[in-house]
Design a protein around this motif. Structure first.
Motif, PDB file in Angstrom:
ATOM      1  N   ASN A  91      50.167  39.406  39.779  1.00 46.21           N
ATOM      2  CA  ASN A  91      50.425  38.634  38.564  1.00 46.21           C
ATOM      3  C   ASN A  91      51.412  39.303  37.610  1.00 46.21           C
ATOM      4  OD1 ASN A  91      48.845  36.279  39.047  1.00 46.21           O
ATOM      5  ND2 ASN A  91      46.986  37.465  38.667  1.00 46.21           N
ATOM      6  N   PRO A  92      51.294  40.620  37.346  1.00 44.63           N
ATOM      7  CA  PRO A  92      52.292  41.275  36.482  1.00 44.63           C
ATOM      8  C   PRO A  92      53.716  41.192  37.033  1.00 44.63           C
ATOM      9  CG  PRO A  92      50.351  42.653  36.660  1.00 44.63           C
ATOM     10  CD  PRO A  92      50.183  41.536  37.649  1.00 44.63           C
ATOM     11  N   ILE A  93      53.871  41.261  38.361  1.00 43.67           N
ATOM     12  CA  ILE A  93      55.206  41.156  38.949  1.00 43.67           C
ATOM     13  C   ILE A  93      55.765  39.750  38.759  1.00 43.67           C
ATOM     14  CG2 ILE A  93      56.531  41.231  41.097  1.00 43.67           C
ATOM     15  CD1 ILE A  93      54.643  43.393  42.099  1.00 43.67           C
ATOM     16  N   LEU A  94      54.955  38.743  39.043  1.00 47.57           N
ATOM     17  CA  LEU A  94      55.412  37.367  38.895  1.00 47.57           C
ATOM     18  C   LEU A  94      55.727  37.028  37.445  1.00 47.57           C
ATOM     19  CD1 LEU A  94      54.846  36.764  41.857  1.00 47.57           C
ATOM     20  CD2 LEU A  94      53.611  34.721  41.155  1.00 47.57           C
ATOM     21  N   TYR A  95      54.992  37.620  36.517  1.00 44.50           N
ATOM     22  CA  TYR A  95      55.208  37.365  35.092  1.00 44.50           C
ATOM     23  C   TYR A  95      56.617  37.777  34.662  1.00 44.50           C
ATOM     24  CZ  TYR A  95      54.569  37.667  30.032  1.00 44.50           C
ATOM     25  OH  TYR A  95      54.706  37.515  28.670  1.00 44.50           O
ATOM     26  N   LEU A  96      57.174  38.803  35.316  1.00 46.42           N
ATOM     27  CA  LEU A  96      58.488  39.314  34.940  1.00 46.42           C
ATOM     28  C   LEU A  96      59.632  38.591  35.647  1.00 46.42           C
ATOM     29  CD1 LEU A  96      57.835  43.179  34.940  1.00 46.42           C
ATOM     30  CD2 LEU A  96      57.707  41.566  33.041  1.00 46.42           C
ATOM     31  N   SER A  97      59.327  37.728  36.590  1.00 49.92           N
ATOM     32  CA  SER A  97      60.388  37.057  37.344  1.00 49.92           C
ATOM     33  C   SER A  97      60.992  35.908  36.551  1.00 49.92           C
ATOM     34  CB  SER A  97      59.822  36.530  38.663  1.00 49.92           C
ATOM     35  OG  SER A  97      60.792  35.771  39.346  1.00 49.92           O
ATOM     36  N   CYS A  98      62.308  35.764  36.669  1.00 44.00           N
ATOM     37  CA  CYS A  98      62.972  34.631  36.022  1.00 44.00           C
ATOM     38  C   CYS A  98      63.245  33.510  37.021  1.00 44.00           C
ATOM     39  CB  CYS A  98      64.278  35.078  35.354  1.00 44.00           C
ATOM     40  SG  CYS A  98      65.365  36.032  36.421  1.00 44.00           S
ATOM     41  N   SER A  99      62.671  33.649  38.228  1.00 43.93           N
ATOM     42  CA  SER A  99      62.772  32.588  39.234  1.00 43.93           C
ATOM     43  C   SER A  99      61.586  31.638  39.086  1.00 43.93           C
ATOM     44  CB  SER A  99      62.770  33.187  40.646  1.00 43.93           C
ATOM     45  OG  SER A  99      63.813  34.120  40.813  1.00 43.93           O
ATOM     46  N   ASP A 100      61.680  30.516  39.772  1.00 41.92           N
ATOM     47  CA  ASP A 100      60.569  29.564  39.797  1.00 41.92           C
ATOM     48  C   ASP A 100      59.475  30.131  40.706  1.00 41.92           C
ATOM     49  OD1 ASP A 100      58.864  27.444  39.745  1.00 41.92           O
ATOM     50  OD2 ASP A 100      60.164  26.072  40.882  1.00 41.92           O
ATOM     51  N   THR A 101      58.298  30.393  40.140  1.00 41.05           N
ATOM     52  CA  THR A 101      57.210  31.028  40.895  1.00 41.05           C
ATOM     53  C   THR A 101      56.123  30.036  41.305  1.00 41.05           C
ATOM     54  OG1 THR A 101      56.065  31.602  38.831  1.00 41.05           O
ATOM     55  CG2 THR A 101      57.582  33.248  39.754  1.00 41.05           C
ATOM     56  N   HIS A 102      56.401  28.743  41.130  1.00 38.78           N
ATOM     57  CA  HIS A 102      55.385  27.728  41.418  1.00 38.78           C
ATOM     58  C   HIS A 102      54.986  27.753  42.900  1.00 38.78           C
ATOM     59  CE1 HIS A 102      53.090  24.061  40.936  1.00 38.78           C
ATOM     60  NE2 HIS A 102      53.765  23.489  41.923  1.00 38.78           N
ATOM     61  N   VAL A 103      55.960  27.808  43.781  1.00 41.24           N
ATOM     62  CA  VAL A 103      55.693  27.766  45.226  1.00 41.24           C
ATOM     63  C   VAL A 103      54.930  29.013  45.669  1.00 41.24           C
ATOM     64  CG1 VAL A 103      56.731  27.773  47.521  1.00 41.24           C
ATOM     65  CG2 VAL A 103      57.672  26.302  45.737  1.00 41.24           C
ATOM     66  N   ILE A 104      55.360  30.171  45.197  1.00 39.95           N
ATOM     67  CA  ILE A 104      54.728  31.413  45.632  1.00 39.95           C
ATOM     68  C   ILE A 104      53.277  31.506  45.141  1.00 39.95           C
ATOM     69  CG2 ILE A 104      55.446  32.876  43.687  1.00 39.95           C
ATOM     70  CD1 ILE A 104      55.954  35.099  45.695  1.00 39.95           C
ATOM     71  N   LYS A 105      52.989  30.917  44.000  1.00 46.35           N
ATOM     72  CA  LYS A 105      51.607  30.903  43.503  1.00 46.35           C
ATOM     73  C   LYS A 105      50.725  30.030  44.401  1.00 46.35           C
ATOM     74  CE  LYS A 105      52.537  31.840  38.613  1.00 46.35           C
ATOM     75  NZ  LYS A 105      52.555  31.279  37.233  1.00 46.35           N
ATOM     76  N   ILE A 106      51.271  28.891  44.840  1.00 42.77           N
ATOM     77  CA  ILE A 106      50.523  28.009  45.742  1.00 42.77           C
ATOM     78  C   ILE A 106      50.281  28.708  47.078  1.00 42.77           C
ATOM     79  CG2 ILE A 106      50.617  25.846  47.051  1.00 42.77           C
ATOM     80  CD1 ILE A 106      52.172  24.621  44.725  1.00 42.77           C
ATOM     81  N   VAL A 107      51.323  29.374  47.595  1.00 42.37           N
ATOM     82  CA  VAL A 107      51.199  30.097  48.867  1.00 42.37           C
ATOM     83  C   VAL A 107      50.171  31.215  48.741  1.00 42.37           C
ATOM     84  CG1 VAL A 107      52.412  31.596  50.506  1.00 42.37           C
ATOM     85  CG2 VAL A 107      53.536  29.536  49.631  1.00 42.37           C
ATOM     86  N   CYS A 108      50.211  31.934  47.615  1.00 46.80           N
ATOM     87  CA  CYS A 108      49.257  33.026  47.385  1.00 46.80           C
ATOM     88  C   CYS A 108      47.826  32.499  47.357  1.00 46.80           C
ATOM     89  CB  CYS A 108      49.591  33.731  46.080  1.00 46.80           C
ATOM     90  SG  CYS A 108      48.462  35.090  45.676  1.00 46.80           S
ATOM     91  N   PHE A 109      47.624  31.372  46.674  1.00 49.22           N
ATOM     92  CA  PHE A 109      46.291  30.769  46.604  1.00 49.22           C
ATOM     93  C   PHE A 109      45.813  30.370  48.006  1.00 49.22           C
ATOM     94  CE2 PHE A 109      43.544  27.025  46.291  1.00 49.22           C
ATOM     95  CZ  PHE A 109      42.538  27.516  45.451  1.00 49.22           C
ATOM     96  N   PHE A 110      46.715  29.780  48.787  1.00 48.25           N
ATOM     97  CA  PHE A 110      46.370  29.343  50.150  1.00 48.25           C
ATOM     98  C   PHE A 110      46.032  30.549  51.026  1.00 48.25           C
ATOM     99  CE2 PHE A 110      47.830  28.582  54.526  1.00 48.25           C
ATOM    100  CZ  PHE A 110      46.977  27.542  54.875  1.00 48.25           C
TER     101      PHE A 110
END
Length: 318
Positions: free
Chosen positions: A186-205
């Motif tokens: 989560n801390p890494i994704l928080y710093l990204s300026c890319s769209d993290t919607h897909v990676i969050k779904i993949v992580c949940f799956f």
């Protein structure tokens, strides 16, 4: 216009791990504490590995799994604690490259995922030993144990490989401060300026597919184990049966309990410091407590240690 804005972005090449930089004069004490914890963790877990390898009395499925768990905890601790020690030595916080951060997260996730499956394999071993004792030798033969351990390490790797591939596609353009003592998802994704919607779904799956089954298997195994123990007529019989799985049950409770608290707590700034404290429990204290729990509560390990020590002294006298 959009292209110009993208060109003006500053690409972040390293992160600042804030860690325990706000503790001031207490950092030296914390450094010494973590140094002792790391040394005891390494010695304790490596001692269990050595005992399982050299003492033929411990060449059983339960201790085969325990030796692998101790080896895993050695690697797990070495992924987190050296970075904490270096940062505390330099004032409580320090920089880490983006590649280094993703590498640390890879090994952390890989080892944590493998531990979930290894703990499930150990709970299945205890289930067979208590609920199907007459079939234990046939069901938990060497080939099955080797497959369970290999499957545990492989399963931990499969999930994180997909996730790391996606995380390598992320762009980081500021801010670059991680309010944690290691690189977590989560801390890494928080710093990204890319769209993290897909990676969050993949992580949940991936979390559901690779983490839920071993957790449910562990719960199911202990459900059957407790039910079988309660049906034993004598109190001494129940105590003896429970003693064979009590150490593993304590380890499972600490590991899953602290992870659930960290990842199920609401994400807010007020809870960040509390998250750090609970993260310490499963990243630092669990690898420390495991060898203590298994050695202090396990007669076989203590006897094997004395036997190995006696052999060593006898060899020295020759």
């Amino acid at each position: 216009m959009k292209k110009a804005a993208e060109e003006n972005r500053t690409t972040v090449t390293e992160f600042l791990l804030l860690g325990f930089g706000d503790l001031g004069d207490q950092q030296l004490l914390l450094y010494l504490l973590f140094l002792v914890i790391y040394m005891v963790t390494m010695v304790g877990n490596m001692l269990i590995v050595v005992l399982v390898v050299v003492d033929h009395h411990l060449h059983t499925p339960m201790y085969f799994f325990l030796g692998n768990l101790a080896c895993l905890e050695t690697c797990y601790s070495s992924t987190i604690l050296p970075v904490i020690l270096v940062n505390l030595f330099h004032g409580g916080q320090g920089t880490i490259s983006v590649a280094g951060c993703l590498t640390q997260y890879y090994f952390f996730s890989f080892l944590a995922g493998s531990e979930c499956y290894l703990l499930a394999a150990m709970s299945y071993d205890r289930y067979v030993a208590i609920c199907k004792p007459l079939l234990y030798v046939a069901l938990m033969n060497g080939k099955v144990c080797l497959q369970l351990v290999a499957g545990s390490w492989l399963s931990g790797s499969l999930a994180v490989n997909t996730l790391i591939y996606l995380m390598h596609q992320l762009n980081f353009c500021g801010p670059f401060e991680i309010n944690h003592f290691f690189c977590d998802f989560n801390p890494i994704l928080y710093l990204s300026c890319s769209d993290t919607h897909v990676i969050k779904i993949v992580c949940f799956f991936l979390s559901a597919v690779f983490s839920l089954p071993p957790f449910l298997l562990t719960l199911t195994s202990y459900g059957y184990i407790i039910s079988a123990i309660l049906r034993i007529p004598s109190a001494s019989g129940r105590q003896k049966a429970f003693s064979t799985c009590s150490s593993h049950l304590i380890v499972v409770s600490i590991f899953y309990g602290t992870i659930m608290i960290v990842y199920l707590l609401p994400k807010s700034e007020t809870l960040e410091d509390l998250n750090k404290v609970f993260s310490l429990l499963y990243t630092v204290l669990t690898p420390l407590l495991n060898p203590m729990i298994y050695s202090l509560r396990n007669r076989d390990v203590k006897v094997a240690f004395r036997r190995t020590l006696a052999k060593f002294y006898a060899f020295e006298r020759i």
